[in-house]
Design a protein around this motif. Structure first.
Motif, mmCIF file in Angstrom:
data_model
loop_
_atom_site.group_PDB
_atom_site.id
_atom_site.type_symbol
_atom_site.label_atom_id
_atom_site.label_comp_id
_atom_site.label_asym_id
_atom_site.label_seq_id
_atom_site.Cartn_x
_atom_site.Cartn_y
_atom_site.Cartn_z
ATOM 1 N N HIS A 96 0.836 -1.196 0.000
ATOM 2 C CA HIS A 96 0.000 0.000 0.000
ATOM 3 C C HIS A 96 0.876 1.253 0.000
ATOM 4 C CE1 HIS A 96 -3.137 2.872 1.083
ATOM 5 N NE2 HIS A 96 -4.011 1.926 0.800
ATOM 6 N N ASP A 97 0.497 2.239 -0.807
ATOM 7 C CA ASP A 97 1.315 3.440 -0.962
ATOM 8 C C ASP A 97 1.447 4.240 0.324
ATOM 9 O OD1 ASP A 97 1.676 2.785 -3.582
ATOM 10 O OD2 ASP A 97 0.142 4.141 -4.362
ATOM 11 N N ASP A 98 0.497 4.107 1.250
ATOM 12 C CA ASP A 98 0.535 4.898 2.476
ATOM 13 C C ASP A 98 1.202 4.180 3.643
ATOM 14 O OD1 ASP A 98 -0.761 6.936 1.179
ATOM 15 O OD2 ASP A 98 -2.763 6.321 1.824
ATOM 16 N N HIS A 141 8.016 -1.583 -4.280
ATOM 17 C CA HIS A 141 6.733 -2.121 -4.751
ATOM 18 C C HIS A 141 6.959 -3.111 -5.881
ATOM 19 C CE1 HIS A 141 3.019 -2.209 -7.112
ATOM 20 N NE2 HIS A 141 2.375 -1.854 -6.026
ATOM 21 N N THR A 193 -1.237 -5.794 -7.057
ATOM 22 C CA THR A 193 -0.986 -4.417 -7.442
ATOM 23 C C THR A 193 -2.185 -3.825 -8.146
ATOM 24 O OG1 THR A 193 0.494 -2.916 -8.634
ATOM 25 C CG2 THR A 193 0.079 -5.055 -9.647
ATOM 26 N N ALA A 228 -4.914 -0.418 -3.157
ATOM 27 C CA ALA A 228 -4.528 0.841 -3.742
ATOM 28 C C ALA A 228 -5.005 1.973 -2.872
ATOM 29 C CB ALA A 228 -5.138 0.984 -5.139
ATOM 30 N N SER A 229 -4.236 3.033 -2.804
ATOM 31 C CA SER A 229 -4.669 4.202 -2.080
ATOM 32 C C SER A 229 -5.504 5.061 -2.995
ATOM 33 C CB SER A 229 -3.453 5.003 -1.594
ATOM 34 O OG SER A 229 -2.825 5.616 -2.688
ATOM 35 N N ARG A 258 -1.651 -0.594 -9.407
ATOM 36 C CA ARG A 258 -1.072 0.477 -10.194
ATOM 37 C C ARG A 258 -1.474 0.314 -11.649
ATOM 38 N NH1 ARG A 258 5.261 1.172 -8.367
ATOM 39 N NH2 ARG A 258 4.891 2.090 -6.310
ATOM 40 N N ASP A 314 11.578 0.268 -7.628
ATOM 41 C CA ASP A 314 11.263 0.546 -6.231
ATOM 42 C C ASP A 314 10.852 -0.729 -5.494
ATOM 43 O OD1 ASP A 314 8.722 0.038 -7.135
ATOM 44 O OD2 ASP A 314 7.961 2.071 -6.838
ATOM 45 N N HIS A 318 -5.036 7.841 -3.961
ATOM 46 C CA HIS A 318 -4.214 8.708 -4.786
ATOM 47 C C HIS A 318 -3.231 7.936 -5.657
ATOM 48 C CE1 HIS A 318 -5.859 11.781 -2.177
ATOM 49 N NE2 HIS A 318 -5.388 11.154 -1.122
ATOM 50 N N SER A 319 -3.296 6.610 -5.598
ATOM 51 C CA SER A 319 -2.335 5.855 -6.383
ATOM 52 C C SER A 319 -2.749 5.815 -7.833
ATOM 53 C CB SER A 319 -2.226 4.419 -5.848
ATOM 54 O OG SER A 319 -3.438 3.719 -6.034
#
Length: 460
Positions: free
Chosen positions: A106-108, A170, A200, A455-456, A202, A168, A458-459
């Motif tokens: 998770h991005d956060d 991820h 994912t 996913a967040s 993304r 990265d 904002h992702s």
């Protein structure tokens, strides 16, 4: 107007020369490929150790009444020992492993939390603790833990990459987790689809070639050791006609309901509550684990060990010749043994046991339809596998692809796909996504309404 030959040749060569001059990028790519090979080696070793652990327990349990009684005591003792180690040294190794990877992706999620949930050190402990649970005769699988193990091994490449590599954490975790699934089941397409559908969200997985390369290399290592064979062999599919429509529909609906109930039970047990059993588990976790281990041991004693481990041999027997030699109530007892094993709190995958439960469910419906022992029952067993797996994971495409590859079931492609979609839809009426709810318990922010799991807002 066409370009002069010299300019056309230069346009082809210059990009190649730029690639060759970017030496650090080639080093970074080599690092990733080396860790992909290492992931394959670790997963292969995991598979061999898990098989050895399961075989040792089966041999002990089957060595007369003395061995059976010893195994009955051995199961709760080893369950407590595994839980003690997990709680003291490797808390993030508990459970399946897939929710931890989702939380880490998770991005956060803060970087320090990512390192706690997924790391090479944790991967080694996860591997050994899962094998210890199999040695104790618990009804668990290694495939879910393999996701966390593969992601942890692959994440180790991060320290060797240059800051400008563009790769990265991820991307490394997704590649390692997908490679783990592919090598564990010998299902390369299943690994790719699992990464896309479950891990994912993304829109631009920036290094999709990295994921595919990791899957290929890890898969080659597995094939070099275990051979290029389907996990459950080749499914012999009879001629399917309209007479199987009603039994097939019954399998899809029953698998959806049972799988949804199974997911809901696991989520509610993990969340805990104010009831008497949940309070006892919270205040005395080791005693509770011992009780779960004893109950699982009793079930194993009653079924002559058929419910122990991932359930590979009973499932393969059902697929190969519709073997009806399983103990009565095998499906229900495997369901309960898997639930109790997971509830105990030890590292416990439910991926492969779900396939065994689904296979038993398909055989039960074949028996009710008067098809037991006939070639048509094999088709219902395969439908039960894909239906129950789709219902528990709520990933119908992943379930369909993985089961199709595991049984070489291309002849049933449409039937398997339809069953996976229908069972998954029924399960969503019974339970929320098990992996998402579990990931929230591991620290992943709960997705907002309408936002995909993992996913967040904002992702992408």
């Amino acid at each position: 107007m066409s370009l002069p030959p010299d300019r056309s040749l230069r346009a082809l060569i210059e990009p190649l020369l730029r690639e060759m001059r970017s030496g650090r990028q080639w080093i970074d790519r080599s690092v990733v490929l080396v860790f992909a090979l290492l992931t394959g080696l670790v997963v292969t070793a995991f598979t061999a150790l898990a098989d050895l652990a399961t075989g040792t327990w089966v041999a002990l349990q089957g060595s007369g009444w003395t061995g059976a009684l010893l195994a009955l005591l051995w199961t709760p003792v080893l369950t407590v020992a595994v839980l003690m180690w997990t709680r003291r040294f490797a808390r993030e190794a508990g459970g399946s492993g897939i929710p931890q990877v989702l939380a880490a992706l998770h991005d956060d999620t803060p970087p320090e939390r990512v390192s706690a949930l997924v790391s090479p050190r944790l991967a080694l402990q996860k591997l050994l603790l899962t094998c210890a649970g199999l040695l104790g005769g618990l009804s668990i699988g290694r495939e879910g833990p393999t996701v966390q193990v593969g992601a942890g091994v692959m994440l180790g490449a991060r320290r060797w990459l240059s800051p400008g590599s563009g790769i990265d954490a991820h991307d490394l975790m997704v590649a390692g987790a997908a490679a783990g699934v592919a090598a564990a089941f010998n299902t390369p397409l299943g690994g790719i689809v699992f990464a896309i559908e479950q891990l994912t969200r993304r829109r631009d997985l920036r290094h999709s070639n990295l994921t595919i390369a990791a899957i290929v290399l890890a898969g080659l290592v597995s094939i070099s050791v275990f051979g290029n064979e389907s996990y459950f062999g080749a499914l012999v599919v009879p001629v399917l006609d309209w007479s199987l429509l009603a039994p097939g529909l019954a399998v899809a609906l029953a698998a959806g309901l049972a799988g949804g109930l199974f997911s809901r039970l696991l989520v509610l047990c993990a969340q805990g509550g104010s009831d008497r059993v949940s309070r006892w588990r919270a205040s005395h976790p080791l005693r509770f684990a011992a009780a779960c281990g004893l109950a699982v041991g009793l079930i194993g004693l009653v079924t002559s060990g058929a419910t122990a481990g991932a359930g590979y041999h009973p499932t393969r027997a059902l697929l190969e010749h519709g073997d009806d030699g399983l103990p009565p109530l095998y499906t229900l007892l495997k369901f309960v043994a898997t639930w109790l094993s997971a509830w105990s709190g030890v590292p416990a995958g439910t991926f492969a046991p779900s396939l065994a439960i689904g296979a038993g469910l398909g055989q039960d419906i074949a028996r009710l339809a008067g098809l037991a022992g006939r070639p048509e029952s094999v088709a219902l067993v395969a439908l039960g596998m894909v239906g129950f797996l789709s219902a528990t994971t709520q990933g119908p495409i992943t379930a369909f692809i993985i089961v199709m590859e595991m049984v070489s079931g291309q002849a049933m492609v449409l039937s398997l796909m339809a069953c996976a979609l229908l069972s998954g839809a029924v399960a969503r009426l019974v339970s929320p996504s098990m992996y998402t709810e579990m990931a929230v318990l591991w620290g992943m922010p709960r997705p907002a309404a309408g936002v995909a799991a993992g996913a967040s807002p904002h992702s992408g």
